[in-house]
Design a protein around this motif. Sequence first.
Motif, mmCIF file in Angstrom:
data_model
loop_
_atom_site.group_PDB
_atom_site.id
_atom_site.type_symbol
_atom_site.label_atom_id
_atom_site.label_comp_id
_atom_site.label_asym_id
_atom_site.label_seq_id
_atom_site.Cartn_x
_atom_site.Cartn_y
_atom_site.Cartn_z
ATOM 1 N N TYR A 45 7.558 18.148 4.189
ATOM 2 C CA TYR A 45 6.339 17.229 4.767
ATOM 3 C C TYR A 45 7.191 16.220 5.189
ATOM 4 N N GLN A 46 5.801 15.318 6.337
ATOM 5 C CA GLN A 46 6.521 14.161 7.182
ATOM 6 C C GLN A 46 6.177 13.422 6.174
ATOM 7 N N THR A 47 6.685 12.033 5.968
ATOM 8 C CA THR A 47 5.595 10.965 5.502
ATOM 9 C C THR A 47 5.146 9.921 6.217
ATOM 10 N N GLN A 48 4.809 8.693 5.583
ATOM 11 C CA GLN A 48 3.702 7.378 6.994
ATOM 12 C C GLN A 48 4.134 6.817 6.584
ATOM 13 N N HIS A 49 4.866 5.680 7.264
ATOM 14 C CA HIS A 49 4.706 4.480 8.041
ATOM 15 C C HIS A 49 3.960 3.837 7.570
ATOM 16 N N ASN B 256 14.798 -30.098 -4.459
ATOM 17 C CA ASN B 256 13.379 -30.235 -5.833
ATOM 18 C C ASN B 256 12.280 -29.549 -4.918
ATOM 19 N N LYS B 257 12.718 -28.905 -3.737
ATOM 20 C CA LYS B 257 11.305 -29.056 -2.979
ATOM 21 C C LYS B 257 11.202 -27.734 -2.403
ATOM 22 N N ILE B 258 10.203 -27.347 -2.108
ATOM 23 C CA ILE B 258 10.538 -26.347 -1.363
ATOM 24 C C ILE B 258 9.370 -26.128 -0.568
ATOM 25 N N ALA B 259 9.574 -25.801 0.631
ATOM 26 C CA ALA B 259 8.611 -25.488 2.018
ATOM 27 C C ALA B 259 8.138 -23.821 2.246
ATOM 28 N N PHE B 260 6.699 -22.971 1.678
ATOM 29 C CA PHE B 260 6.980 -21.838 2.507
ATOM 30 C C PHE B 260 6.039 -21.564 3.334
ATOM 31 N N ILE B 261 5.698 -20.754 4.205
ATOM 32 C CA ILE B 261 4.428 -20.044 4.593
ATOM 33 C C ILE B 261 4.158 -19.248 3.528
ATOM 34 N N ARG B 262 2.713 -18.715 3.357
ATOM 35 C CA ARG B 262 2.040 -17.711 2.949
ATOM 36 C C ARG B 262 1.631 -17.312 4.232
ATOM 37 N N PHE B 263 1.333 -15.588 3.781
ATOM 38 C CA PHE B 263 0.892 -14.811 5.065
ATOM 39 C C PHE B 263 -0.383 -13.483 4.171
ATOM 40 N N ASP B 264 -1.628 -13.981 4.125
ATOM 41 C CA ASP B 264 -2.902 -13.369 3.989
ATOM 42 C C ASP B 264 -3.441 -11.852 5.245
ATOM 43 N N GLU B 265 -2.651 -10.901 4.798
ATOM 44 C CA GLU B 265 -2.391 -9.956 5.417
ATOM 45 C C GLU B 265 -4.052 -8.887 5.039
ATOM 46 N N THR B 266 -4.505 -9.689 4.282
ATOM 47 C CA THR B 266 -5.904 -8.134 3.624
ATOM 48 C C THR B 266 -6.270 -7.736 5.033
ATOM 49 N N ASN B 267 -6.843 -8.644 5.851
ATOM 50 C CA ASN B 267 -7.825 -8.284 7.032
ATOM 51 C C ASN B 267 -7.192 -7.698 7.997
ATOM 52 N N VAL B 268 -6.144 -7.668 7.931
ATOM 53 C CA VAL B 268 -5.423 -7.414 9.726
ATOM 54 C C VAL B 268 -5.235 -5.577 9.316
ATOM 55 N N PRO B 269 -5.727 -4.896 10.476
ATOM 56 C CA PRO B 269 -6.129 -3.531 10.276
ATOM 57 C C PRO B 269 -4.396 -2.537 10.316
ATOM 58 N N GLU B 270 -4.249 -1.704 9.853
ATOM 59 C CA GLU B 270 -3.114 -0.834 9.556
ATOM 60 C C GLU B 270 -2.861 -0.539 10.794
ATOM 61 N N PHE B 271 -1.148 -0.005 10.591
ATOM 62 C CA PHE B 271 -0.831 1.289 11.881
ATOM 63 C C PHE B 271 -0.235 2.029 10.549
ATOM 64 N N SER B 272 -0.165 3.047 11.794
ATOM 65 C CA SER B 272 0.602 3.807 11.023
ATOM 66 C C SER B 272 1.271 4.713 11.425
ATOM 67 N N MET B 273 2.656 5.351 10.880
ATOM 68 C CA MET B 273 3.046 6.064 11.881
ATOM 69 C C MET B 273 4.147 6.977 11.510
ATOM 70 N N ASP B 274 3.773 8.441 11.966
ATOM 71 C CA ASP B 274 4.213 9.394 10.856
ATOM 72 C C ASP B 274 6.045 9.385 11.211
ATOM 73 N N VAL B 275 6.674 9.761 9.807
ATOM 74 C CA VAL B 275 8.095 9.882 9.804
ATOM 75 C C VAL B 275 8.421 11.431 9.604
ATOM 76 N N TYR B 276 8.969 11.464 10.493
ATOM 77 C CA TYR B 276 9.528 13.556 10.798
ATOM 78 C C TYR B 276 10.784 13.827 9.552
ATOM 79 N N GLY B 277 11.707 13.143 9.380
ATOM 80 C CA GLY B 277 12.862 12.480 8.875
ATOM 81 C C GLY B 277 13.227 14.303 8.285
ATOM 82 N N GLN B 278 13.966 15.410 7.102
ATOM 83 C CA GLN B 278 14.338 16.470 6.996
ATOM 84 C C GLN B 278 13.840 17.048 5.928
ATOM 85 N N ALA B 279 12.674 16.589 5.569
ATOM 86 C CA ALA B 279 12.130 17.884 4.431
ATOM 87 C C ALA B 279 10.907 18.250 5.083
#
Length: 743
Positions: free
Chosen positions: A233-237, A208-231
């Motif tokens: 133009y590359q995309t970004q992750h 009757n109960k669920i405990a859960f953790i909430r993550f607020d990532e708002t202020n965490v810096p972002e990292f990006s990686m180019d994904v080259y694939g087959q298209a």
Amino acid sequence: MKIIKHIFIFCFLATTLTSAQNKEITLEEIWQGAFRMERMDALHSMKNGQQYSVLNFDRASGSTTVDVYDYKTLKKVKTLVSSKDIEAIKYFTNYTFSDDETQILLATDVESIFRRSTLGKYYIYNTKNNQVILVAEEKIQEPTFSPDGTKVAYGYDNNLFVKDLESGKTTQITSDGEKNKIINGITDWVYEEEFGFVRAFEWNAASNKIAFIRFDETNVPEFSMDVYGQALYQTQHVFKYPKAGEANAVVSLHIYNVKSDKSAEVKVDKAYSDFYIPRIKWTNDADVLSAHYMNRHQNALDLWMINANTNTAKLALAETDKAYIDVTDNLTFLKDNSFIWTSEKDGYNHIYHYDKDGALINQVTKGNWEVTSYYGYDDKSHRIFYQSTENGSINRDVYSIKLNGRDKKRLTKSEGTNRASFSADFSYFINTFSSASTPPEYTLNSAKSGSLIKSIKDNDKLSEKLLDYKTSKKEFSTIHVNGNDLNMWMIKPADFDESKQYPLFMYQYSGPGSQSVANSWNSANDYWYQYLAQKGYVVVCVDGRGTGFKGADFKKVTQKELGKYEVEDQIQAAKKLGELPYIDASRIGIWGWSYGGFMSSNALFKGNDVFKMAIAVAPVTSWRFYDSIYTERYMTTPQENPSGYDENSPINHVDKLKGDFLLIHGTGDDNVHVQNTMRMVEALIQADKQFEWMIYPDKNHGIYGGNTRLHLYKKMSNFIDKTLGDKIEKPKTKESVKSEIKG
């Protein structure tokens, strides 16, 4: 005439046998599965304690089944579910039972997100009426039965949902989830990678109960990686990745009430504001939740007991350490809510028993050895089952001991690595045993005495196959370096001749608490080392200071100075090995992957008078580039410890490079970013140092897929031959060395 015929047959067989034993391992065989082992997949002990289930795959039909076997007879009792009988499912890759085992959650169409996290389509199969239910139309994460089997909770699109299996209704229990901002009930990247879990929600015993953790990532810096694939133009992750010293996700603990459809945040009276919640677990009391809270330095760990009705918290246990505390899954609540806990507080990892309020009842295990796995507690016999290094730090054995710390029994007999999977009632265990000379074998054993009942599965065919190959024994020993006896293994060429000199190739990982020198069966890399030994190399691995299973002091000596003592040990070990009459000290190389790549780079630069070459795969080149949880556990923050970060980072020692250096990385590495290699490359260029490097497009930290692994190991093998093997066809003798010196 008969005599001549018999002589001919004998000569033919002798020639054939000799030829067969000289067969050489090839890289193609290693990476195309020629030495694949027999395994037992997804083993689950049934609640009755007398049967177990496994996942079986039929290669001919491409279908999967969950089959039940009897422990005593090892014979198949029944098939619980087959994908052939379910029109919507071609095959499934994993399964989970409801508590009463009448329903089975089947995982299909599963795709990886990061190392542990996945998305998939999930179906529920009811064994009573053969009904099949699709949990959600979308691909979801971590679906989990409620204990009463009436509901399934899961994560989707950064929110939590509950599906009622009786009515079919789905309730969304959080609504603020947003990519790269808020995550509910599923861990962020750094928790998944460093605390080793993905599902950050838990049902209580009453469903009757669920405990859960909430993550607020708002202020965490972002990292990006180019994904080259087959298209074209590359995309970004783009994803949130807190590097050392940067902002972490702000975490909070919440409890959702199924009946009222409301959530409440839990707050505890912590002494620190920047914290982690690395584990949550309900006690046997459906209204009491336990939660681990840990400070950012990870040298203080508190266990809190939270009343879910009053939303109040009580501190049950507080541990501190001068270095850091490891987080484990060993917390076990007994019927009276007293609990079992593991800790290194006496200098070695051991088992402790506390009452429900956190008062110590007794230390269950003691000694100058480590408990390496906790298997569980049998409340009928009052025995705890665990794995330890009591028979030597490179070995593992299974033991039982009374809760009061008496009547300890060693349940496994063979020297090597033993791992146990116990039946639900602790009457049996399936032991997986292997050693450096014995591939994995699975046996059924008595949990009371450890005695063998039956053999289940072995790899005798693999053993027989390897008899055809020219392989060498992995020799275990210790080497005395910098005041310590360090564990070591060595593989020599099969036709080893002490009067000759051989190039030496060293492997290590060396990360805190790790172990590379272990008495267990071959990994794929071990076959590669055999391949190199066939070509005339002596291959060695040394576990230096900072590695695990030899006590807390040995492991934690590297605190705040990663890459100092570990590198000193590898350099000194190489020097000492170079003094052996059969080692050519002018041809010593070293390699490693990830932390090992960090190490091999440092060893080549700082030990430029010892190492002729190094290979670094996916290396950390500065701890400033790596994630907060792992790095700060051992180094604190760069702001607090700048010299610790910089003085031992290989990127700051490129000017010392004299030998040959091969640098390898995948551009899709979300763990150790290719940024590490790019910054190293730029530093080498500006220092006017020549080197070789290889980039694998879109490959992650494991660098695999298709022909990738074979290509990688060919690349490394060729580099080793070019830099160390220039004289390998005609190894030096002691006499030729003397004549060279005179000349």
